[in-house]
Design a protein around this motif. Structure first.
Motif, PDB file in Angstrom:
ATOM      1  N   MET A  69       0.848  -1.195   0.000  1.00 17.17           N
ATOM      2  CA  MET A  69       0.000   0.000   0.000  1.00 17.17           C
ATOM      3  C   MET A  69       0.879   1.237   0.000  1.00 17.17           C
ATOM      4  O   MET A  69       1.933   1.257   0.628  1.00 17.17           O
ATOM      5  CB  MET A  69      -0.935  -0.005   1.212  1.00 17.17           C
ATOM      6  N   ARG A  70       0.425   2.250  -0.704  1.00 17.29           N
ATOM      7  CA  ARG A  70       1.161   3.513  -0.764  1.00 17.29           C
ATOM      8  C   ARG A  70       0.173   4.676  -0.697  1.00 17.29           C
ATOM      9  O   ARG A  70      -0.899   4.623  -1.289  1.00 17.29           O
ATOM     10  CB  ARG A  70       1.971   3.601  -2.053  1.00 17.29           C
ATOM     11  N   PRO A 116       4.340  -0.524  -7.954  1.00 15.37           N
ATOM     12  CA  PRO A 116       4.165  -1.944  -7.647  1.00 15.37           C
ATOM     13  C   PRO A 116       3.074  -2.245  -6.626  1.00 15.37           C
ATOM     14  O   PRO A 116       2.759  -3.420  -6.385  1.00 15.37           O
ATOM     15  CB  PRO A 116       5.530  -2.338  -7.079  1.00 15.37           C
ATOM     16  N   ASP A 117       2.485  -1.220  -6.041  1.00 19.81           N
ATOM     17  CA  ASP A 117       1.573  -1.412  -4.914  1.00 19.81           C
ATOM     18  C   ASP A 117       0.228  -1.961  -5.371  1.00 19.81           C
ATOM     19  O   ASP A 117      -0.307  -1.554  -6.408  1.00 19.81           O
ATOM     20  CB  ASP A 117       1.371  -0.092  -4.181  1.00 19.81           C
ATOM     21  N   ASP A 118      -0.343  -2.842  -4.550  1.00 16.93           N
ATOM     22  CA  ASP A 118      -1.658  -3.396  -4.885  1.00 16.93           C
ATOM     23  C   ASP A 118      -2.793  -2.492  -4.435  1.00 16.93           C
ATOM     24  O   ASP A 118      -3.954  -2.717  -4.785  1.00 16.93           O
ATOM     25  CB  ASP A 118      -1.827  -4.795  -4.294  1.00 16.93           C
ATOM     26  N   HIS A 119      -2.472  -1.443  -3.661  1.00 17.66           N
ATOM     27  CA  HIS A 119      -3.495  -0.508  -3.179  1.00 17.66           C
ATOM     28  C   HIS A 119      -2.878   0.882  -3.107  1.00 17.66           C
ATOM     29  O   HIS A 119      -1.873   1.089  -2.436  1.00 17.66           O
ATOM     30  CB  HIS A 119      -3.998  -0.944  -1.797  1.00 17.66           C
ATOM     31  N   ALA A 161      -3.626   2.881 -12.233  1.00 15.54           N
ATOM     32  CA  ALA A 161      -3.615   1.833 -11.218  1.00 15.54           C
ATOM     33  C   ALA A 161      -4.781   0.866 -11.395  1.00 15.54           C
ATOM     34  O   ALA A 161      -4.619  -0.359 -11.278  1.00 15.54           O
ATOM     35  CB  ALA A 161      -3.653   2.460  -9.829  1.00 15.54           C
ATOM     36  N   ARG A 176      -4.329  -1.728 -14.165  1.00 18.46           N
ATOM     37  CA  ARG A 176      -3.459  -2.871 -13.885  1.00 18.46           C
ATOM     38  C   ARG A 176      -4.010  -3.770 -12.770  1.00 18.46           C
ATOM     39  O   ARG A 176      -3.357  -4.700 -12.334  1.00 18.46           O
ATOM     40  CB  ARG A 176      -2.044  -2.409 -13.547  1.00 18.46           C
ATOM     41  N   GLY A 177      -5.227  -3.457 -12.313  1.00 17.62           N
ATOM     42  CA  GLY A 177      -5.886  -4.316 -11.339  1.00 17.62           C
ATOM     43  C   GLY A 177      -5.672  -3.949  -9.897  1.00 17.62           C
ATOM     44  O   GLY A 177      -6.072  -4.710  -8.997  1.00 17.62           O
ATOM     45  N   ALA A 178      -5.060  -2.794  -9.616  1.00 14.85           N
ATOM     46  CA  ALA A 178      -4.857  -2.361  -8.237  1.00 14.85           C
ATOM     47  C   ALA A 178      -6.149  -1.804  -7.655  1.00 14.85           C
ATOM     48  O   ALA A 178      -7.068  -1.417  -8.386  1.00 14.85           O
ATOM     49  CB  ALA A 178      -3.756  -1.306  -8.167  1.00 14.85           C
ATOM     50  N   THR A 179      -6.203  -1.745  -6.344  1.00 13.80           N
ATOM     51  CA  THR A 179      -7.301  -1.094  -5.631  1.00 13.80           C
ATOM     52  C   THR A 179      -6.944   0.375  -5.444  1.00 13.80           C
ATOM     53  O   THR A 179      -5.797   0.699  -5.117  1.00 13.80           O
ATOM     54  CB  THR A 179      -7.520  -1.754  -4.263  1.00 13.80           C
TER      55      THR A 179
END
Length: 334
Positions: A1-2, A125-128, A211, A214-217
């Motif tokens: 997360m960022r 690279p963060d998923d959220h 974001a 690319r499938g991030a939240t």
């Protein structure tokens, strides 16, 4: 997360009486640079002003800083048209400050910050991502963008008494000068920002689109300005799940309808309450009176703290410590 805070400027902030993000029009030019320094360092470093409202309310950057300290979340500052330099390390989008939206074109290069931010959002690279903004007069430019897109335009204010009629007059002038009727930019978010917005709106929307693609939240941290970002994302054709996290101060503002706008845009709304009423301090009291309400990703940061199990009392304690530091600096500056 960022946690990402995008800073920039618009000449719209020079209009008197529409923003509490700085004690004067000249000082408001420095507010975004100072906000980014506060989130990064806990205080202004090179910015020559301390962002405290005319009645002594410290910037919401103090809330975001408190959460950053308590959660140790990684933060990123983005320069999307700062009028003054900041000492905070930033990713630059090569964007100029926005013009007054009463002019025919507010952000001539709107496509550039949008596209560069989109690439940034796609590459992180963060998923959220939790994304917020700092741009004085941003609620007025948000109203302009919402009008251009044909969306509801009830926006909040950093002032206790929302100068909504003044904002509407500014927006109507901007639409006339741009040759637009309400809704003429529907389906064209870049043109909505180009004619009636500010570069920060373009950048935050680009980050979100990149974001989400690319499938991030993505959590948009803020109030009606970030709701306007949600509108830009939807008008770009992105229908992925999107969240808006705002403070209870903003959600309870009778002049804005962030709940209705979120529903219209199919954006999930999260309301965060820092329980400032439980603290007896001039800064928390100012927020309880309706000053500032939201900004600099405060609502998104508070939602992040809640999800990480950080007690509101811890955030309040850190906020008060930062607020005391800012108020002391503002007193010396005065």
């Amino acid at each position: 997360m960022r946690l990402v805070v995008v800073g920039g400027s618009t000449a719209t902030a020079r209009i008197e009486g529409i923003s509490a993000a700085g004690a004067s029009a000249d000082l408001r030019l420095h507010t975004p640079a100072a906000d980014l320094e506060i989130v990064t360092y806990g205080r202004p470093v090179e910015a020559p002003v301390v962002p405290v409202s005319p009645d002594g309310c410290p910037t919401p950057a103090a809330i975001t800083r408190a959460v950053a300290e308590s959660t140790e979340v990684e933060t990123l500052a983005v320069d999307a048209g700062l009028a003054r330099p900041t000492a905070a390390p930033t990713v630059g989008l090569d964007s100029d400050p926005g013009a007054d939206i009463r002019e025919a074109v507010a952000v001539p290069d709107a496509g550039r910050p949008f596209e560069r931010a989109r690439r940034l959002g796609a590459s992180l690279p963060d998923d959220h991502l939790v994304v917020g903004e700092t741009v004085p007069a941003g609620t007025t430019t948000a109203m302009g963008v919402l009008a251009a897109l044909g969306e509801p335009t009830a926006v909040a204010s950093s002032l206790p008494e929302n100068p909504v009629e003044r904002k509407r007059a500014v927006v109507e002038t901007g639409l006339d000068e741009s040759g637009l009727a309400r809704g003429d930019a529907a389906g064209d978010p870049v043109d909505a920002v180009r004619t009636m917005g500010d570069p920060v709106l373009a950048a935050v929307a680009g980050l979100a689109v990149g974001a989400l693609d690319r499938g991030a939240t993505v959590t948009l941290g803020g109030g009606t300005q970030l709701a306007a970002v949600g509108a830009l994302v939807r008008h770009h054709g992105v229908d992925a799940p999107l969240e808006l996290a705002t403070t209870s101060f903003l959600a309870d503002d009778p002049d804005s309808d962030v709940r209705g706008l979120a529903e219209t845009l199919d954006v999930d709304l999260v309301v965060t309450d820092p329980a400032f009423a439980e603290s007896d301090h001039p800064a928390t009291d100012a927020y309880e009176r309706g000053v500032a309400k939201e900004g600099v990703c405060a609502g998104g940061a508070l939602a992040l703290a809640d999800r990480r199990g950080v007690a509101p009392a811890d955030v309040r304690e850190r906020f008060v410590a930062t607020a005391d530091r800012l108020l002391d600096l503002a007193a010396v500056e005065a």
